[in-house]
Structures are given as structure tokens and as C-alpha cells.
Design an enzyme around this catalytic site. Structure first.
Site, PDB file in Angstrom:
ATOM      1  N   HIS A 182      33.600  42.863  37.287  1.00 49.10           N
ATOM      2  CA  HIS A 182      33.134  41.785  36.396  1.00 49.10           C
ATOM      3  C   HIS A 182      31.972  40.960  36.957  1.00 49.10           C
ATOM      4  CE1 HIS A 182      36.172  42.405  33.414  1.00 49.10           C
ATOM      5  NE2 HIS A 182      37.175  42.132  34.220  1.00 49.10           N
ATOM      6  N   HIS A 227      39.844  45.919  31.018  1.00 46.75           N
ATOM      7  CA  HIS A 227      38.737  45.039  30.624  1.00 46.75           C
ATOM      8  C   HIS A 227      37.392  45.715  30.866  1.00 46.75           C
ATOM      9  CE1 HIS A 227      42.204  42.503  31.841  1.00 46.75           C
ATOM     10  NE2 HIS A 227      41.926  41.932  30.679  1.00 46.75           N
TER      11      HIS A 227
HETATM   12 ZN    ZN Z   1      41.136  44.161  34.140  1.00 45.91          ZN
END
Ligand code: ZN
Length: 378
Positions: A182, A227
């Protein structure tokens, strides 16, 4: 399979704002302890790396690779901010630094290069928001040590992978913590500080034997965390030598990236592929998306595969909404490893998320077993 771990990855322990509550972060050291306990009882072999006692030349290589992957001022911030806050009496040494406000324009791709906010703000609180984009990636006393050790595991895995190039099949897993997919070149977020997949890609180029072709070495990154790996996508968005392919929850965190229309830009157009799946997706839907993702990797014909592997796709995970069961991880591993484009290339598996603590170890081992069984069957 060889599984790399480093005890320094356990120093990082933070609090986070999740929903409306300030809580101990779900991304916690116990995740790694649970995985190690389970792997010790499996056929995989654990190897402990201790970055802090590694050679000066290994440390120098790591530093160079991290500097390629992130802005210098961002790294300086990560390394020093906690001590600075403690020194100024703003927090206790056991507390976590979290941002209080953010310069939001910088989150948008369209504002790149407009010259806005080119200098970090002077205020110590504002500076934290300048280098973070959410309230999950707080900084504790041990964050930097763990982030460095985590990136080093990715580098060490790349070293093994390159030394086994040509001898097939070779696979290795690195228990990276904190995770990496991320964070961007200059923003921490989503529990991530240093992007281990990006560092791994640079490390593969660094160690690859045919140095003259290393810059064009084709690397595929398959992101199977629940994600979307916005940070990894961002790094390689204009790059046609690294293919980024992700299967993730539709409209889920990190919310502003991961659409199937995000296909890369400039030279990188066509080298980014997103497969978002709706909440409640089972192994059947997942497996179909994985087949499409693998077909895209097949076309690309990479020299190395990096798997950003998260176990928050699990049906009981507090941060995911898919319906993947423990046994399904065997099938996922089998599907990836048996795909003909990937059968003969070295693969590095880097740990990303997975927060169902009591099942995490079993899920990791089931995946590894599926992967090993597939290799042995060939
Ligand atoms: Zn994740």
C-alpha cells in the site's frame, strides 16, 4: 519450501484508527509468531535472517535498493520521527505517532507534477500527515527497525531466487512484516512503510546474473491480498518491464484505486491489470479471476514472479469480505504454480496481509503445501 523470517520484524507494534475506534493495530507481531509456529510443524523449512547482524555490504545493498524505491526525505522521516517526538516530550516511547491532517490533493494522480506542496510543512504534526495517507500506518519506536528487516527479507529472497535462475523450479517465501503493497514512493498507509515488492523487483535486477539485460528483466507481480496494492501499482504504472496484476475486493480499502480501467500509462499502458471481485466472492469466482490474471502473466512471459500474498481473503478475516476457506488456499497455490508460464521460473512469495490470527498459520501452511505438491508432481 524455504521460508525466511527475521525476529526484528516483531519490534513494530502500533495503534490504529479503525472505523470509529482507536485500537491496537490488527497488523501485529503475533501474526508472524502464529505463522512460524504452524510452519515449524510443516514440511517447509524456516530460515532465520538477522538483518541487524548482517554484513556491511549487505546493509549497503539494502540501503541502495530502498533509496531507489522511496524518496530520501520520506525515508529520513520514517527513520527519525519517533525519536524526535519522544525528545520533544510529545509522546511516551511506547506510544504510536498518528497524523492529524493531510494535504489531500497529493493523493490524486492528476495533481502529479503540478508543483503543489513540494516541501514538507515545518510543523511537526503537519509533517506526519504529509508522509502518510491514512491512520493505519502509525509509527512506533520499533517501526523503522521492522520495516528495514522486512524489506531485507524481500532482498534476501531475491538473492536466493536469482542464484537459482535456470534450475527449476525454485520458490521461496519471505515473512515480510510490516507488509508493503500500500505505500507509495513517499506515503505510508495501509500498514505499509517500505514497499517490499518494489524493493524485491529492484533486488532481482541487482542480483540477476546477466547484468547487461537486468534493466529490461521482465518481472510479473501477482497481488493476491484482499486489498488492492495501490502502492505497487503506482510504482510501475508507466513501466512496461514490470507487469502488475491484482485480484482484490471491489470498492474496498484503499478505496481510490483498483478499478479494471486502470491499465497503465505511457509505455506502461497494458502492463497493469486489475480484477476486482464483489464482496462474498467464493473460490469459484476467485478461481475464474485468477485464470484471467494468469493468462495475462502468460502473455507477458516474465523471467521472475513475485507474489504479494495476503490471507485477508479468508472468510473469517476481520478486514476482508471474500468467502475463501482454508482448503481453497491449496487450490489457489496449485493454480498459480501449475500454470504453464510460471512452471519454470523462480518465484518469490512475499507476505502482505491476513488478520484472522487463529487461522493464519494453517492458511499459510495449506498454501505452501499446495505449492509444494504441485512442484513435486511435475
Ligand atoms: Zn490486505
Amino acid at each position: 519450501m524455504l521460508v525466511l523470517t527475521d525476529p526484528s520484524t516483531l519490534h513494530h507494534r502500533t495503534t490504529e484508527l479503525l472505523g470509529s475506534k482507536l485500537i491496537p493495530a490488527l497488523e501485529c507481531p503475533e501474526r508472524i509468531e502464529a505463522i512460524i509456529t504452524a510452519v515449524q510443524d510443516s514440511s517447509s523449512q524456516i530460515r532465520t535472517i538477522d538483518f541487524e547482524s548482517s554484513s556491511e555490504s549487505d546493509k549497503a545493498v539494502l540501503q541502495e535498493l530502498i533509496q531507489k524505491s522511496h524518496d530520501a526525505d520520506y525515508l529520513e522521516f520514517l527513520g527519525n520521527v519517533h525519536a524526535e517526538w519522544v525528545e520533544r516530550g510529545l509522546i511516551e516511547s511506547t506510544h504510536t505517532i498518528l497524523p492529524e491532517c493531510f494535504p489531500l490533493q497529493r493523493m490524486s494522480r492528476s495533481d502529479e507534477g503540478t508543483g503543489k506542496l513540494t516541501h514538507p510543512p515545518k510543523d511537526i504534526f503537519a509533517r506526519t500527515g504529509y508522509y502518510m495517507y491514512d491512520m493505519s500506518a502509525g509509527i512506533s519506536e520499533g517501526t523503522w527497525r521492522s520495516a528495514i528487516a522486512s524489506a531485507n527479507l524481500a532482498v534476501q529472497a531475491a538473492k536466493y531466487a536469482t542464484s537459482h535462475h535456470g534450475s527449476t523450479p525454485f520458490s521461496i517465501m519471505a515473512l515480510c512484516r510490516p507488509p508493503g503493497h500500500h505505500c507509495t514512493t513517499r506515503l505510508a498507509g495501509g500498514y505499509c512503510y517500505i514497499n517490499n515488492a518494489v524493493v524485491a523487483a529492484y533486488a532481482l535486477r541487482n542480483f540477476h546474473a546477466a547484468a547487461s539485460t537486468a534493466n529490461h528483466l521482465k518481472i510479473a507481480i501477482l497481488d493476491l491480498d484482499f486489498h488492492h496494492g495501490n502502492g505497487t501499482q503506482d510504482y510501475f504504472y508507466k513501466d512496461n518491464s514490470v507487469l502488475y496484476v491484482s485480484i482484490h475486493g471491489l470498492d474496498e480499502y484503499p478505496y481510490y484505486s483498483g478499478a479494471s480501467t486502470e491499465v497503465g500509462e505511457g509505455e506502461g499502458e497494458g502492463f497493469n491489470a486489475n480484477f476486482p471481485l464483489p464482496p462474498g466472492s467464493t473460490i469459484d469466482e476467485y478461481s475464474k479471476a485468477l485464470e484471467s490474471a494468469l493468462a495475462r502473466i502468460d502473455q507477458f512471459n516474465p523471467a521472475y514472479l513475485i507474489v504479494s500474498l495476503g490471507f485477508d481473503t479468508f472468510h473469517l478475516d476481520p478486514l476482508g469480505s471474500f468467502k475463501i476457506e482454508t482448503d481453497d488456499y491449496r487450490q489457489i497455490a496449485n493454480q498459480v504454480r501449475s500454470h504453464h508460464a510460471l512452471r519454470n521460473i523462480p518465484s518469490m512469495i512475499l507476505l502482505e496481509g491476513g488478520y484472522a490470527l487463529d487461522r493464519l498459520g494453517t492458511n499459510v501452511c495449506t498454501f505452501l503445501q499446495g505449492w509444494e505438491d504441485t512442484e513435486q508432481a511435475e
